[in-house]
Structure formats: structure tokens, C-alpha cells
Design a protein around this motif. Structure first.
Motif, PDB file in Angstrom:
ATOM      1  N   GLY A  19       2.925  -1.822  -3.864  1.00 37.80           N
ATOM      2  CA  GLY A  19       1.141  -1.571  -5.440  1.00 37.80           C
ATOM      3  C   GLY A  19       0.735  -0.606  -4.273  1.00 37.80           C
ATOM      4  O   GLY A  19       1.128   0.536  -3.308  1.00 37.80           O
ATOM      5  N   LEU A  26      -1.058  -8.684  -3.651  1.00 38.56           N
ATOM      6  CA  LEU A  26      -1.171  -7.971  -5.143  1.00 38.56           C
ATOM      7  C   LEU A  26      -1.033  -9.076  -6.260  1.00 38.56           C
ATOM      8  O   LEU A  26      -1.167  -8.245  -7.219  1.00 38.56           O
ATOM      9  N   ALA A  47      -9.916  -0.518  -6.839  1.00 43.45           N
ATOM     10  CA  ALA A  47      -9.476  -0.152  -5.228  1.00 43.45           C
ATOM     11  C   ALA A  47     -10.457   0.732  -5.160  1.00 43.45           C
ATOM     12  O   ALA A  47     -10.642   1.956  -5.583  1.00 43.45           O
ATOM     13  N   HIS A  60       0.623  -1.181  -0.139  1.00 46.45           N
ATOM     14  CA  HIS A  60       0.103   0.010  -0.352  1.00 46.45           C
ATOM     15  C   HIS A  60       0.882   0.952   0.202  1.00 46.45           C
ATOM     16  O   HIS A  60       1.474   1.598   0.647  1.00 46.45           O
ATOM     17  N   GLY A 120      -4.837  -3.703 -10.033  1.00 46.40           N
ATOM     18  CA  GLY A 120      -6.089  -4.153  -9.538  1.00 46.40           C
ATOM     19  C   GLY A 120      -6.889  -2.982  -8.707  1.00 46.40           C
ATOM     20  O   GLY A 120      -6.917  -2.010  -9.308  1.00 46.40           O
ATOM     21  N   LEU A 147      -8.724  -6.090  -4.850  1.00 47.81           N
ATOM     22  CA  LEU A 147      -9.117  -6.039  -4.501  1.00 47.81           C
ATOM     23  C   LEU A 147      -8.887  -5.063  -3.315  1.00 47.81           C
ATOM     24  O   LEU A 147      -8.755  -6.085  -2.214  1.00 47.81           O
ATOM     25  N   HIS A 148      -8.641  -3.387  -3.006  1.00 49.99           N
ATOM     26  CA  HIS A 148      -8.106  -2.793  -1.631  1.00 49.99           C
ATOM     27  C   HIS A 148      -8.774  -1.753  -1.469  1.00 49.99           C
ATOM     28  O   HIS A 148      -9.494  -0.774  -2.788  1.00 49.99           O
ATOM     29  N   THR A 185      -8.812  -9.878  -1.280  1.00 47.07           N
ATOM     30  CA  THR A 185      -9.253  -8.638  -0.806  1.00 47.07           C
ATOM     31  C   THR A 185      -8.464  -8.086  -0.062  1.00 47.07           C
ATOM     32  O   THR A 185      -8.215  -9.492   0.939  1.00 47.07           O
ATOM     33  N   PHE A 210      -1.743   2.479  -4.419  1.00 40.50           N
ATOM     34  CA  PHE A 210      -2.952   2.238  -4.472  1.00 40.50           C
ATOM     35  C   PHE A 210      -3.673   4.185  -5.277  1.00 40.50           C
ATOM     36  O   PHE A 210      -2.835   5.089  -4.771  1.00 40.50           O
ATOM     37  N   LEU A 248      -3.067  -0.180  -8.362  1.00 42.02           N
ATOM     38  CA  LEU A 248      -4.165  -0.902  -7.472  1.00 42.02           C
ATOM     39  C   LEU A 248      -5.264   0.622  -7.566  1.00 42.02           C
ATOM     40  O   LEU A 248      -4.884   2.050  -7.576  1.00 42.02           O
TER      41      LEU A 248
END
Ligand SMILES: [Zn+2]
Length: 336
Positions: free
Chosen positions: A70, A296, A134, A14, A132, A160-161, A196, A72, A97
Motif C-alpha cells: 500500500g 488494502l 487517504a 504502509h 484507496g 480509507l487509510h 479504515t 501512501f 493510497l
């Protein structure tokens, strides 16, 4: 020859790379006033500044031992492409993401509809990038968006984040709007499951943690950022007791050091449990690497070396190196 220990690379599950620019700034009396300053930084980004600044930040991550990240990302589609290029330049594996943002924030964060958001996801996937989905948070995404994005992620087998339960105010607002807490809403809208990752879960209650455990969802802890923003302590005893998989993120990049994130997790767990060795060192190193890769959807990512002749490891027995890493070293022990 320098003695070197080979380890899997750390995985940063993240990151918001643009927030690296805020390091050293202390404005903001709480999370919400910090957020206002952060929005000011987000406002000025362009694809060019993203490519230049992100590649420097990703290089800093690579040197600290993070070989996969990852990102975001909620600052625009063209900037998403620039982030992918920046990661390639810096030599880190990137999973983009892409954030869905239905309301609030800045104009540049938002899409017109969940369908328009999913078109953006499709365009990035068509370009060959690892992507991904988000939904940014229950603040930024209405219920119908969560349902549509949850369905898409499930159908496509994508990670899915989502941010949840970072701050008490977010929970109060969610209860007022939906009569549900954030993770309860994610469960109702089909957003929980083994692919998730819920980021933070700092203020999750027992029922929400049960939902995470039952669905096989993960939690990404970002301890240096959560400390810096005054978010609170994660409910580690309850997370660990339920067997909820954990991973780490550098999040705001106030600090880029996977060993420090792991040390914070164990230090917090010890303070809360009033005992030692709550999470064994080998397990912490897995939280910092393999668990992040799983979050991830990565099957492979580059490894790293540890410089066994580093001053921080002087007089440490070979078998004690994992514990010495997480309790007594910083990222400067990492070699290529
Ligand atoms: Zn975040």
C-alpha cells in the motif's frame, strides 16, 4: 532440491517509497526536524525519478517477501501513475493510497478542495489502478474534507487509510482546533469503519481505542520506523485486549524486513506485559500477510517460499519454523 516452505506473501500496508533515499541519514533531532529533511527530498521528485527509484525499492520489498504494497502517496498525481508503473516493473501488487492534503506540507502535496481531490481519485480509478483514499492526517485535512472523503469511501466501498496519533504534538494541535483527539475527530467525521486503517495510533488513549474497536477499524503498526523516528511504543496490550486487527508497514523504509517488523511487535508486547508469547507466531505471520491484504482490500496476492536449508533455520524442527521465522530470522530466508 532445496527444501522450501510455501507461505502467503507478506503485505506491506504502509509505505512512502521515496523516503528510502533517506536511509543512513541521521539528521533531525526529533520527528519534526526529520520531517523538514523529508520535505526536502519530496520537493525534488519527478515522474521519472519516481519510476526509477520506486521500482528499485519495490524490488527490495519483493526480495524481502512483501508481494503487495500500500503506497501512501502524497507527492503528486503524475507521480502516482509513475508509482503504479514502478510496482508493475518490480512485480509487486500495488494499492495506491492517494493522499488528500488540504493544508501545510508542500505545494505539490495539496489539492484545492476535497472535490478536486476526489476527481484525482476518480481519474486513477478510471485508469484501472487499485486505489484507496487517504486523508493524510488531521493536521493536513480540515474537518469538512474528512467528512466528504469519509462519505465517498463509504459509498464506493474503498479502503480509507489515515495517519493518527503518531506524535503528541499532533494531538495537542487537534485538541486546540477541535476539542477532540485525532481518532475522536475521525469518528465524528465518518472516517472509521471496517475498511479504515489508522496508521500508528502510538499515543491513542483508551477512548480512542474503544472507538476503533467499536467501528471495526484496523491499526497499521510500523515498528522500525516508529523506533527510528522516536515516535514511542504502541499501546499493544490495549490494542490486543480490544481485539483491534493489526497489520504492518515499512513506512519510511529505513528497514525493509517483514520479519523484523513482526519481531518488534512481539518484543514490545513482551516488554510491556512482562511475559512471553503474547502474540503466537502463527498469528504474527497473519498480521504480516492476511491482515495487511484485508487492510488494502486485496482478495489475492502472490505467495512466497521460505528456504528451509538456510543457515538461520539449521536444526529447527519443522513445527517450530513459524516461531523461528519471527524470532530468529531475517528476510534473507525468503526465496521466490
Ligand atoms: Zn506514513
Amino acid at each position: 532440491m532445496t527444501a522450501r516452505l510455501a507461505l502467503p506473501g507478506f503485505v506491506n500496508a504502509h509505505s512512502h517509497a521515496f523516503q528510502r533515499a533517506m536511509r543512513g541519514q541521521v539528521e533531525g533531532g526529533d520527528f519534526w526536524t526529520w520531517r523538514d529533511v523529508m520535505l526536502g527530498h519530496a520537493r525534488g521528485l519527478t515522474p521519472d525519478t519516481v519510476r526509477r527509484d520506486y521500482s528499485e525499492t519495490y524490488r527490495e520489498m519483493r526480495e524481502a517477501g512483501y508481494t503487495a504494497v500500500g503506497e501512501f502517496h502524497y507527492v503528486g498525481l503524475a507521480e502516482a501513475g509513475a508509482a503504479v508503473e514502478a510496482a508493475r516493473e518490480a512485480g509487486v501488487e500495488l494499492v495506491l493510497l492517494l493522499a488528500a492534503y488540504g493544508r501545510g506540507g508542500l505545494d505539490r502535496f495539496r489539492q484545492d478542495s476535497a472535490a478536486a481531490y476526489l476527481e484525482e481519485v476518480e481519474s486513477l480509478r478510471a485508469g484501472g489502478g487499485r486505489v484507496g483514499v487517504a486523508p493524510h492526517s488531521v493536521r493536513a485535512c480540515p474537518r469538512e474534507w474528512l467528512e466528504e472523503i469519509g462519505r465517498y469511501a463509504d459509498g464506493e466501498g474503498l479502503a480509507l487509510h489515515v495517519h493518527a496519533d503518531e506524535q503528541p504534538r499532533e494531538i495537542e494541535e487537534c485538541l486546540a482546533e477541535h476539542r477532540l483527539r485525532p481518532i475522536e475527530l475521525l469518528a465524528e467525521t465518518g472516517c472509521l469503519g471496517p475498511r479504515t486503517t489508522v496508521v500508528h495510533a502510538t499515543h491513542a488513549d483508551g477512548r480512542e481505542l474503544d472507538l476503533l474497536a467499536e467501528s471495526g477499524s484496523r491499526v497499521c503498526l510500523c515498528p522500525t520506523t516508529e523506533a527510528n523516528l522516536g515516535d514511542g511504543f504502541p499501546p499493544l496490550d490495549d490494542l490486543l485486549g480490544r481485539g483491534i486487527p493489526l497489520c504492518i508497514g515499512s513506512d519510511s523504509n529505513v528497514r525493509i524486513d517483514p520479519l523484523e517488523e513482526l519481531r518488534e511487535i512481539e518484543g514490545t508486547a513482551r516488554r510491556q506485559a512482562l511475559r512471553r508469547n503474547v502474540v503466537p507466531p502463527e498469528r504474527l505471520l497473519e498480521i504480516g500477510s492476511r491482515e495487511g491484504a484485508a487492510a488494502l482490500g486485496l482478495d489475492s496476492w502472490p505467495g512466497i517460499g521460505i528456504d528451509l536449508s538456510h543457515a538461520s533455520l539449521r536444526s529447527v524442527e519443522r513445527d517450530d519454523v513459524p516461531a523461528a521465522l519471527v524470532h530468529g530470522c531475517g528476510a534473507d530466508v525468503v526465496t521466490a
